[in-house]
Design an enzyme around this catalytic site. Structure first.
Site, PDB file in Angstrom:
ATOM      1  N   ASP A 192     -10.047  11.717   2.953  1.00 47.17           N
ATOM      2  CA  ASP A 192      -9.739  11.173   1.629  1.00 47.17           C
ATOM      3  C   ASP A 192      -8.815  12.139   0.881  1.00 47.17           C
ATOM      4  OD1 ASP A 192     -10.755   8.981  -0.390  1.00 47.17           O
ATOM      5  OD2 ASP A 192     -10.687  10.858  -1.515  1.00 47.17           O
ATOM      6  N   GLU A 235      -6.963   5.335  -0.643  1.00 52.79           N
ATOM      7  CA  GLU A 235      -6.443   6.644  -0.219  1.00 52.79           C
ATOM      8  C   GLU A 235      -7.299   7.247   0.886  1.00 52.79           C
ATOM      9  OE1 GLU A 235      -9.138   7.591  -3.765  1.00 52.79           O
ATOM     10  OE2 GLU A 235      -7.980   5.922  -2.968  1.00 52.79           O
TER      11      GLU A 235
END
Length: 321
Positions: A192, A235
Site C-alpha cells: 500500500d 493504491e
C-alpha cells in the site's frame, strides 16, 4: 460524483449508476471498501472498477459470435462445393456411359465438348471456394487476434497495466491449487502507498495517477517468471510469489519498498519536485488447507501492522502472533 470530484463520463457514470442500482453486489462491496479507505475515489479507480466488474464481456461475446458466423459461412461454402462436386461426379458417370454407346465421331465431339464445359464449371467453382476459404481464414484469424486482445484487456488494470483484481483472484486460486498438489511454497505480498490521500489532496488526482503508474512499473520490474503483480484496488497492490518461502518473499517486498522510496518524483515538463513516496507491505505464506480468503486476510493484516508501526516498512505474518 460531483461531491467526490469524479469527472462524469460514460465509464465513470456507468460505474456509479450500477453502484446506485445495487444489483451488482461485488461492485457494491468494492465501492463501499473504497469509500471507507483513506483515498478519495478517482477516475482511475472507476476505470479499474469498470474493468473488474463491468468489463468488456459484450465485446468478447460479439467477437465470438462473429467468429461463429464466419466458420458457419465457410462450412456452408464447403458443403455447397461438396454437393456440386458430387453432381459433377454423377455427370461424369453419365458422360462415360454416353461414350460407351456412342458410334460416330460427331457425337463423340459433342460429348467431349459437354465434358469440357462441366469440367470448366467445376474448376471455376473450386477457385471460388478457394477464394472464399482464404477470405474466411483471414477474417477468422483477425477475429481470433481481436478476441485474444479482449481477453488481455479484461484481465489488465486500465491505468497501471498490471493484472486487475479479477485476474489476481483467478491466478491466486490457480497457484494455491498448484502449491497444494505439489506441496510447494507460495507467498503473497500486499503493498500500500503511504499517505496517498494526502498526496492526492496536495497535488491532484492526475499526479496521483502518475504515481500509481510509477509504483506499478517498479513492482513489475521486481518480479519475474511465474510471479504475478496486480493492482488490488485504489493504491493497494499485491504480488503472488509461487515457489517462494516466507524469507524470500520478505526480501522481494523490501526490494520493492527500497526501489520506490529511493526514487525522486519530478514533473517531466515543469521539473516540479513532488518529493518521495514510501510503501508499506505485508507478507504471508500459504498454509496447506487454508482458503484463498484466509491467505489474503493474513497478508492484509501484516500490511496494517506495518502501517501501525510507522509505515515505510515490511511486516510478515509472524508479527501477528
Amino acid at each position: 460524483m460531483r461531491d467526490l470530484g469524479i469527472p462524469i463520463d460514460p465509464v465513470t457514470f456507468t460505474v456509479w449508476y450500477e453502484y446506485y442500482r445495487g444489483d451488482n453486489l461485488d461492485l457494491k462491496h468494492a465501492v463501499n471498501k473504497l469509500l471507507r479507505s483513506d483515498a478519495e475515489p478517482s477516475r482511475a479507480d472507476c476505470l479499474e472498477l469498470h474493468s473488474r466488474f463491468l468489463g468488456n464481456h459484450d465485446n468478447m461475446d460479439e467477437t465470438a459470435e462473429q467468429i461463429r458466423v464466419a466458420i458457419e459461412a465457410a462450412l456452408s461454402s464447403i458443403g455447397d462445393a461438396g454437393k456440386q462436386n458430387a453432381a459433377f461426379g454423377l455427370r461424369l458417370g453419365s458422360i462415360s456411359g454416353d461414350l460407351v454407346d456412342c458410334k460416330d465421331s460427331r457425337s463423340v465431339g459433342s460429348i467431349v465438348a459437354s465434358l469440357l464445359r462441366e469440367t470448366e464449371k467445376t474448376v471455376r467453382r473450386s477457385r471460388d471456394l478457394e477464394e472464399q476459404l482464404s477470405s474466411a481464414s483471414g477474417e477468422i484469424r483477425l477475429l481470433k487476434d481481436n478476441l485474444a486482445d479482449l481477453h488481455v484487456e479484461a484481465s489488465t488494470d486500465a491505468l497501471t497495466g498490471l493484472a486487475n483484481r479479477k485476474h489476481f483472484d483467478k491466478q491466486l486460486k490457480s497457484e494455491i491449487d498448484e502449491a497444494t498438489t505439489t506441496d510447494s511454497d507460495l507467498a503473497l505480498l500486499m503493498i500500500d502507498i503511504d499517505h496517498f490521500k494526502s498526496f492526492n489532496d496536495r497535488f491532484g488526482h492526475a499526479i496521483g495517477d502518475e504515481v500509481l503508474k510509477v509504483v506499478a512499473s517498479t513492482i513489475r520490474r521486481s518480479v519475474k517468471g511465474r510471479d504475478t503483480a496486480a493492482r488490488y484496488g485504489g493504491e493497494e497492490f499485491c504480488v503472488i510469489l509461487p515457489q517462494t518461502d516466507l524469507n524470500g518473499a520478505i526480501i522481494v517486498a523490501d526490494q520493492i519498498r527500497l526501489a520506490v522510496s529511493s526514487r525522486p518524483l519530478t514533473h517531466r515538463t515543469t521539473q516540479q519536485d513532488f518529493g518521495r513516496i514510501t510503501l508499506s507491505a505485508g507478507v504471508a505464506r500459504f498454509r496447506t488447507g487454508e482458503s484463498m480468503k484466509e491467505l489474503v486476510e493474513r497478508s492484509d493484516k501484516a500490511l496494517y501492522k506495518a502501517k501501525e508501526k510507522g509505515r515505510n516498512r515490511v511486516e510478515d505474518e509472524t508479527a501477528l502472533d
